[in-house]
Structures are given as C-alpha cells and as structure tokens.
Design a protein around this motif. Sequence first.
Motif, PDB file in Angstrom:
ATOM      1  N   GLY A   1      87.569  45.780 -35.212  1.00  0.00           N
ATOM      2  CA  GLY A   1      86.787  44.543 -35.255  1.00  0.00           C
ATOM      3  C   GLY A   1      86.009  44.304 -33.976  1.00  0.00           C
ATOM      4  O   GLY A   1      84.968  43.638 -33.978  1.00  0.00           O
ATOM      5  N   SER A   2      86.492  44.828 -32.857  1.00  0.00           N
ATOM      6  CA  SER A   2      85.813  44.610 -31.577  1.00  0.00           C
ATOM      7  C   SER A   2      84.569  45.472 -31.462  1.00  0.00           C
ATOM      8  O   SER A   2      83.703  45.205 -30.617  1.00  0.00           O
ATOM      9  CB  SER A   2      86.754  44.925 -30.418  1.00  0.00           C
ATOM     10  OG  SER A   2      87.023  46.321 -30.370  1.00  0.00           O
ATOM     11  N   GLY A   3      84.497  46.537 -32.282  1.00  0.00           N
ATOM     12  CA  GLY A   3      83.386  47.490 -32.164  1.00  0.00           C
ATOM     13  C   GLY A   3      83.638  48.522 -31.092  1.00  0.00           C
ATOM     14  O   GLY A   3      82.861  49.447 -30.899  1.00  0.00           O
ATOM     15  N   LEU A   4      84.720  48.388 -30.357  1.00  0.00           N
ATOM     16  CA  LEU A   4      85.053  49.337 -29.280  1.00  0.00           C
ATOM     17  C   LEU A   4      86.467  49.892 -29.492  1.00  0.00           C
ATOM     18  O   LEU A   4      87.164  50.195 -28.524  1.00  0.00           O
ATOM     19  CB  LEU A   4      84.965  48.643 -27.914  1.00  0.00           C
ATOM     20  CG  LEU A   4      83.572  48.110 -27.530  1.00  0.00           C
ATOM     21  CD1 LEU A   4      83.666  47.242 -26.297  1.00  0.00           C
ATOM     22  CD2 LEU A   4      82.606  49.248 -27.316  1.00  0.00           C
ATOM     23  N   GLY A   5      86.885  50.001 -30.758  1.00  0.00           N
ATOM     24  CA  GLY A   5      88.196  50.581 -31.067  1.00  0.00           C
ATOM     25  C   GLY A   5      88.021  52.065 -31.305  1.00  0.00           C
ATOM     26  O   GLY A   5      87.107  52.685 -30.773  1.00  0.00           O
ATOM     27  N   GLY A   6      88.870  52.647 -32.128  1.00  0.00           N
ATOM     28  CA  GLY A   6      88.736  54.065 -32.500  1.00  0.00           C
ATOM     29  C   GLY A   6      88.848  54.979 -31.308  1.00  0.00           C
ATOM     30  O   GLY A   6      89.906  55.106 -30.702  1.00  0.00           O
ATOM     31  N   THR A   7      87.736  55.589 -30.928  1.00  0.00           N
ATOM     32  CA  THR A   7      87.769  56.543 -29.809  1.00  0.00           C
ATOM     33  C   THR A   7      87.687  55.833 -28.459  1.00  0.00           C
ATOM     34  O   THR A   7      87.787  56.475 -27.409  1.00  0.00           O
ATOM     35  CB  THR A   7      86.593  57.529 -29.901  1.00  0.00           C
ATOM     36  OG1 THR A   7      85.375  56.790 -29.910  1.00  0.00           O
ATOM     37  CG2 THR A   7      86.691  58.405 -31.130  1.00  0.00           C
ATOM     38  N   SER A   8      87.488  54.538 -28.463  1.00  0.00           N
ATOM     39  CA  SER A   8      87.454  53.736 -27.223  1.00  0.00           C
ATOM     40  C   SER A   8      86.434  54.254 -26.217  1.00  0.00           C
ATOM     41  O   SER A   8      86.751  54.420 -25.034  1.00  0.00           O
ATOM     42  CB  SER A   8      88.837  53.667 -26.596  1.00  0.00           C
ATOM     43  OG  SER A   8      89.752  53.110 -27.501  1.00  0.00           O
ATOM     44  N   THR A   9      85.235  54.534 -26.665  1.00  0.00           N
ATOM     45  CA  THR A   9      84.095  54.987 -25.851  1.00  0.00           C
ATOM     46  C   THR A   9      84.298  56.341 -25.194  1.00  0.00           C
ATOM     47  O   THR A   9      83.540  56.711 -24.310  1.00  0.00           O
ATOM     48  CB  THR A   9      83.713  53.960 -24.754  1.00  0.00           C
ATOM     49  OG1 THR A   9      84.692  53.989 -23.711  1.00  0.00           O
ATOM     50  CG2 THR A   9      83.560  52.569 -25.307  1.00  0.00           C
ATOM     51  N   ARG A  10      85.312  57.105 -25.650  1.00  0.00           N
ATOM     52  CA  ARG A  10      85.589  58.403 -25.020  1.00  0.00           C
ATOM     53  C   ARG A  10      85.026  59.586 -25.813  1.00  0.00           C
ATOM     54  O   ARG A  10      85.233  60.725 -25.411  1.00  0.00           O
ATOM     55  CB  ARG A  10      87.094  58.600 -24.843  1.00  0.00           C
ATOM     56  CG  ARG A  10      87.693  57.749 -23.731  1.00  0.00           C
ATOM     57  CD  ARG A  10      89.193  57.840 -23.761  1.00  0.00           C
ATOM     58  NE  ARG A  10      89.810  57.174 -22.639  1.00  0.00           N
ATOM     59  CZ  ARG A  10      90.326  57.811 -21.587  1.00  0.00           C
ATOM     60  NH1 ARG A  10      90.262  59.121 -21.496  1.00  0.00           N
ATOM     61  NH2 ARG A  10      90.895  57.123 -20.624  1.00  0.00           N
TER      62      ARG A  10
ATOM     63  N   LYS B   1      78.991  38.264 -16.890  1.00  0.00           N
ATOM     64  CA  LYS B   1      79.050  38.934 -18.191  1.00  0.00           C
ATOM     65  C   LYS B   1      80.510  39.071 -18.578  1.00  0.00           C
ATOM     66  O   LYS B   1      81.378  39.209 -17.703  1.00  0.00           O
ATOM     67  CB  LYS B   1      78.431  40.329 -18.108  1.00  0.00           C
ATOM     68  CG  LYS B   1      76.944  40.342 -17.874  1.00  0.00           C
ATOM     69  CD  LYS B   1      76.439  41.774 -17.830  1.00  0.00           C
ATOM     70  CE  LYS B   1      74.947  41.820 -17.641  1.00  0.00           C
ATOM     71  NZ  LYS B   1      74.452  43.202 -17.538  1.00  0.00           N
ATOM     72  N   THR B   2      80.774  39.114 -19.876  1.00  0.00           N
ATOM     73  CA  THR B   2      82.156  39.357 -20.309  1.00  0.00           C
ATOM     74  C   THR B   2      82.397  40.856 -20.295  1.00  0.00           C
ATOM     75  O   THR B   2      81.508  41.640 -20.667  1.00  0.00           O
ATOM     76  CB  THR B   2      82.392  38.816 -21.740  1.00  0.00           C
ATOM     77  OG1 THR B   2      81.400  39.368 -22.603  1.00  0.00           O
ATOM     78  CG2 THR B   2      82.311  37.308 -21.778  1.00  0.00           C
ATOM     79  N   ARG B   3      83.586  41.264 -19.825  1.00  0.00           N
ATOM     80  CA  ARG B   3      83.864  42.692 -19.711  1.00  0.00           C
ATOM     81  C   ARG B   3      84.167  43.289 -21.073  1.00  0.00           C
ATOM     82  O   ARG B   3      84.578  42.578 -21.996  1.00  0.00           O
ATOM     83  CB  ARG B   3      85.023  42.935 -18.748  1.00  0.00           C
ATOM     84  CG  ARG B   3      86.368  42.448 -19.212  1.00  0.00           C
ATOM     85  CD  ARG B   3      87.451  42.698 -18.169  1.00  0.00           C
ATOM     86  NE  ARG B   3      88.756  42.298 -18.659  1.00  0.00           N
ATOM     87  CZ  ARG B   3      89.578  43.086 -19.334  1.00  0.00           C
ATOM     88  NH1 ARG B   3      89.231  44.324 -19.630  1.00  0.00           N
ATOM     89  NH2 ARG B   3      90.754  42.628 -19.731  1.00  0.00           N
ATOM     90  N   LYS B   4      83.950  44.613 -21.199  1.00  0.00           N
ATOM     91  CA  LYS B   4      84.241  45.315 -22.448  1.00  0.00           C
ATOM     92  C   LYS B   4      85.738  45.420 -22.617  1.00  0.00           C
ATOM     93  O   LYS B   4      86.421  45.957 -21.745  1.00  0.00           O
ATOM     94  CB  LYS B   4      83.693  46.743 -22.387  1.00  0.00           C
ATOM     95  CG  LYS B   4      82.221  46.892 -22.623  1.00  0.00           C
ATOM     96  CD  LYS B   4      81.881  48.375 -22.665  1.00  0.00           C
ATOM     97  CE  LYS B   4      80.398  48.591 -22.822  1.00  0.00           C
ATOM     98  NZ  LYS B   4      80.073  50.024 -22.803  1.00  0.00           N
ATOM     99  N   ARG B   5      86.275  44.935 -23.743  1.00  0.00           N
ATOM    100  CA  ARG B   5      87.704  45.087 -24.017  1.00  0.00           C
ATOM    101  C   ARG B   5      87.858  46.286 -24.936  1.00  0.00           C
ATOM    102  O   ARG B   5      87.767  46.193 -26.153  1.00  0.00           O
ATOM    103  CB  ARG B   5      88.278  43.816 -24.637  1.00  0.00           C
ATOM    104  CG  ARG B   5      88.187  42.633 -23.661  1.00  0.00           C
ATOM    105  CD  ARG B   5      89.026  41.474 -24.101  1.00  0.00           C
ATOM    106  NE  ARG B   5      90.441  41.843 -24.166  1.00  0.00           N
ATOM    107  CZ  ARG B   5      91.270  41.449 -25.135  1.00  0.00           C
ATOM    108  NH1 ARG B   5      90.835  40.682 -26.111  1.00  0.00           N
ATOM    109  NH2 ARG B   5      92.517  41.811 -25.117  1.00  0.00           N
ATOM    110  N   ILE B   6      88.062  47.457 -24.301  1.00  0.00           N
ATOM    111  CA  ILE B   6      88.076  48.733 -25.013  1.00  0.00           C
ATOM    112  C   ILE B   6      89.429  48.967 -25.678  1.00  0.00           C
ATOM    113  O   ILE B   6      90.475  48.643 -25.108  1.00  0.00           O
ATOM    114  CB  ILE B   6      87.749  49.869 -24.019  1.00  0.00           C
ATOM    115  CG1 ILE B   6      86.303  49.724 -23.552  1.00  0.00           C
ATOM    116  CG2 ILE B   6      87.952  51.235 -24.633  1.00  0.00           C
ATOM    117  CD1 ILE B   6      85.946  50.550 -22.360  1.00  0.00           C
ATOM    118  N   GLY B   7      89.402  49.557 -26.877  1.00  0.00           N
ATOM    119  CA  GLY B   7      90.638  49.932 -27.569  1.00  0.00           C
ATOM    120  C   GLY B   7      91.389  48.750 -28.131  1.00  0.00           C
ATOM    121  O   GLY B   7      92.618  48.724 -28.148  1.00  0.00           O
TER     122      GLY B   7
END
Length: 148
Positions: free
Chosen positions: A24-33, A14-20
């Motif tokens: 556009g990645s869908g995992l920006g902003g609060t970075s899952t926190r 699987k490709t790892r989550k590229r947080i922050g």
Amino acid sequence: MNLSNLKPAEGSTKTRKRIGRGPGSGLGGTSTRGHKGAKSRSGYSKKIGFEGGQMPLQRRVPKFGFKNINRVEYKAINLETIQKLAEAKNLQAVGINDFVAAGFISSNQLVKVLGNGTLTTKLDVQAHAFSKSAVAAIEAVGGQVVKL
C-alpha cells in the motif's frame, strides 16, 4: 504566536520514504533494491577497491621504491636567512630557539644550515647539521659552528 503553534515554513520539510512497509505504501516488495543479486541482500557491503571482478587498480599498478625508516629529515636554512635574522634581532649568536621564534621551524624539527647567500657579521651558529660551504662561510667571517 506562541510555542504551541510554531511550525516550519511551507515546503521546507519533506516526509522521509518509509521503505518496506507493505504494498500500500508503494515502496514495499523489493524495497527500492531491485531484483535479486548481492546488492539486494542484507549484510551486503562492497569491498574497498572492488571493481566488479575486473583486476583492481591496486593490483594492476606495480609497486616500486621503499621508505627508509632510518631517514633523518632536516629543515634547510640558508646563510642569507640567518644574516637577515641576525640583523633584524641584533644577535651575536643564532640558535634553534631563534629559528623557532622567527617561525622558520617548529620545535621538534632538525635544522641544517646551507651555504646559500653571504654572511657579513661574525656569528655563532647553532644547528643540527651544516654543509661544508656553510661551515667555510661562517668561519671565514670569524664565527663559530656549534653542532647539536
């Protein structure tokens, strides 16, 4: 097939989550926190035993007892065990090395001979400590007690 076209089996990676990495990645902003609070900050680490402000278990439960630093621990070996060892190995004297060889103790343990069982053969027994009943039983058969 050669080394240039090897790849993992389908669905095994699987490709790892590229947080922050931006919105556009869908995992920006609060970075899952999540929003705000200590857990969203960098450098946060919960103290061991912290229960969210509730009185922690190690402070709720009282302390009791103490460890005696001068305590001497002996490995107990009964007369019946010594009798079986002497019969199996045909010994007239039983010492610490015999107990180690038989696997009853390790080489750095202290031995105390206890009086459980009966002794039928005359034996010289070598140990660090003896119970009164063990001494009486060994000497009754004509054996000798050797304290180390």
